[in-house]
Design an enzyme around this catalytic site. Structure first.
Site, PDB file in Angstrom:
ATOM      1  N   ASP A  80       0.886  -1.149   0.000  1.00  0.00           N
ATOM      2  CA  ASP A  80       0.000   0.000   0.000  1.00  0.00           C
ATOM      3  C   ASP A  80       0.943   1.224   0.000  1.00  0.00           C
ATOM      4  O   ASP A  80       2.129   1.085   0.329  1.00  0.00           O
ATOM      5  CB  ASP A  80      -0.853  -0.051   1.289  1.00  0.00           C
ATOM      6  CG  ASP A  80      -1.645   1.218   1.481  1.00  0.00           C
ATOM      7  OD1 ASP A  80      -2.295   1.664   0.514  1.00  0.00           O
ATOM      8  OD2 ASP A  80      -1.609   1.781   2.592  1.00  0.00           O
ATOM      9  N   ASP A 130      -0.052   5.033   0.951  1.00  0.00           N
ATOM     10  CA  ASP A 130      -0.283   6.011   2.018  1.00  0.00           C
ATOM     11  C   ASP A 130      -0.225   5.323   3.382  1.00  0.00           C
ATOM     12  O   ASP A 130      -1.006   4.421   3.660  1.00  0.00           O
ATOM     13  CB  ASP A 130      -1.663   6.660   1.821  1.00  0.00           C
ATOM     14  CG  ASP A 130      -1.750   7.468   0.524  1.00  0.00           C
ATOM     15  OD1 ASP A 130      -0.828   8.250   0.256  1.00  0.00           O
ATOM     16  OD2 ASP A 130      -2.739   7.312  -0.216  1.00  0.00           O
ATOM     17  N   GLY A 168      -7.386   4.153   3.630  1.00  0.00           N
ATOM     18  CA  GLY A 168      -7.601   3.057   2.679  1.00  0.00           C
ATOM     19  C   GLY A 168      -8.838   3.237   1.818  1.00  0.00           C
ATOM     20  O   GLY A 168      -8.991   2.593   0.795  1.00  0.00           O
ATOM     21  N   ASP A 218      -1.502  -0.515   6.155  1.00  0.00           N
ATOM     22  CA  ASP A 218      -1.658   0.179   7.442  1.00  0.00           C
ATOM     23  C   ASP A 218      -3.130   0.403   7.788  1.00  0.00           C
ATOM     24  O   ASP A 218      -3.420   0.898   8.885  1.00  0.00           O
ATOM     25  CB  ASP A 218      -0.974   1.553   7.414  1.00  0.00           C
ATOM     26  CG  ASP A 218      -1.721   2.534   6.526  1.00  0.00           C
ATOM     27  OD1 ASP A 218      -2.063   2.162   5.388  1.00  0.00           O
ATOM     28  OD2 ASP A 218      -1.985   3.661   6.978  1.00  0.00           O
TER      29      ASP A 218
HETATM   30  C1  BG6 Z   1      -5.677   5.869   0.228  1.00  0.00           C
HETATM   31  C2  BG6 Z   1      -5.663   6.727   1.484  1.00  0.00           C
HETATM   32  O1  BG6 Z   1      -4.426   5.308   0.015  1.00  0.00           O
HETATM   33  O2  BG6 Z   1      -6.036   6.664  -0.906  1.00  0.00           O
HETATM   34  C3  BG6 Z   1      -6.992   7.455   1.643  1.00  0.00           C
HETATM   35  O3  BG6 Z   1      -5.427   5.901   2.597  1.00  0.00           O
HETATM   36  C4  BG6 Z   1      -7.297   8.244   0.387  1.00  0.00           C
HETATM   37  O4  BG6 Z   1      -6.918   8.308   2.765  1.00  0.00           O
HETATM   38  C5  BG6 Z   1      -7.304   7.306  -0.801  1.00  0.00           C
HETATM   39  O5  BG6 Z   1      -8.579   8.874   0.492  1.00  0.00           O
HETATM   40  C6  BG6 Z   1      -7.624   7.996  -2.117  1.00  0.00           C
HETATM   41  O6  BG6 Z   1      -6.612   8.916  -2.394  1.00  0.00           O
HETATM   42  P1  BG6 Z   1      -6.638   9.987  -3.524  1.00  0.00           P
HETATM   43  O7  BG6 Z   1      -5.211  10.451  -3.568  1.00  0.00           O
HETATM   44  O8  BG6 Z   1      -7.060   9.303  -4.799  1.00  0.00           O
HETATM   45  O9  BG6 Z   1      -7.612  11.039  -3.128  1.00  0.00           O
HETATM   46 MG    MG Z   2      -2.665   3.138   3.636  1.00  0.00          MG
END
Ligand code: BG6
Ligand code: MG
Length: 218
Positions: A10, A12, A47, A171
């Protein structure tokens, strides 16, 4: 257990701490909508896709909006988020991650990404880790967000491997669930109190090498 031949990371919260930036950007949007938004609320969004995150926030404020307005709000949040992450650099790769990836690769292990984020390729570029990844599956390529296993199944497919051969690092509760639902072994990054459904949980990658993995999963 099959032999492990790949790691699916993953992004983030595993490779880089972007949760703080997502938090700031969601909080500003929530404030504009007069919806209270705490760090605990943010924890529950980890996530989840952008649209699912917005839906959770709107539900908290009992706010029903049309599709067009929701798109505008998501664009606004993302523009703020991109502004916040624009200065990220390789220094922000979480401790031990680069060394772990290099060690896994030296042991013939393939490296892939399974992220719900549509910004994942850009972030990998900013932190200088893009070349390490043989497969990058991100939010623009999936139709179902975690806890659905789609993102990891596409990752395994891109590497030509079976889920049982790919070790997921996650995470988020939704991410651990996604890995399990897809038949992947999964190591949680964080606290066992939160990620108890994972096969093992470690606080981070510092001091972790590929040789230690079988012992963790035993
Ligand atoms: C995930 C994060 O990896 O991506 C979330 O944990 C986030 O918090 C999601 O909302 C979507 O991300 P993005 O960058 O497409 O807005
Ligand atoms: Mg994550």
């Amino acid at each position: 257990m099959s032999t492990l031949r790949a790691c699916l990371f993953d992004l983030d919260g595993v490779i880089v701490d972007t949760a703080k930036h997502h938090f700031v950007a969601w909080r500003r949007l929530a404030e504009e909508l007069s919806i209270p938004f705490t760090e605990e609320d943010n924890e529950g969004l980890k996530g989840l896709s952008r649209v699912d995150s917005l839906e959770v926030i709107l539900a908290k404020g009992n706010l029903v909006l049309d599709a067009q307005t929701k798109l505008q709000l998501m664009d606004k949040k993302n523009a703020h988020y991109l502004e916040l992450v624009s200065t990220m650099s390789p220094d922000e790769v979480l401790p031990g991650v680069s060394a772990f990836i290099a060690d896994a690769q030296a042991n013939g292990v393939h490296i892939g990404l399974g992220s719900s984020s549509k910004n994942a390729p850009q972030i990998l570029e900013l932190i200088g880790l893009k070349p390490a990844f043989e497969a990058i599956i991100h939010g623009n390529q999936i139709t179902l967000s975690k806890p659905d296993p789609e993102v990891f199944l596409l990752g395994a497919q891109a590497l030509g491997l079976d889920p049982s051969e790919c070790l997921v690092f996650e995470d988020a509760v939704a991410g651990v669930e996604a890995a399990r639902a897809g038949g992947f072994p999964v190591i949680g990054i964080g606290s066992p109190d939160v990620l108890g459904a994972a096969d093992a949980v470690v606080p981070g990658f510092e001091g972790l090498d590929w040789q230690a993995i079988p012992g963790l999963l035993a």
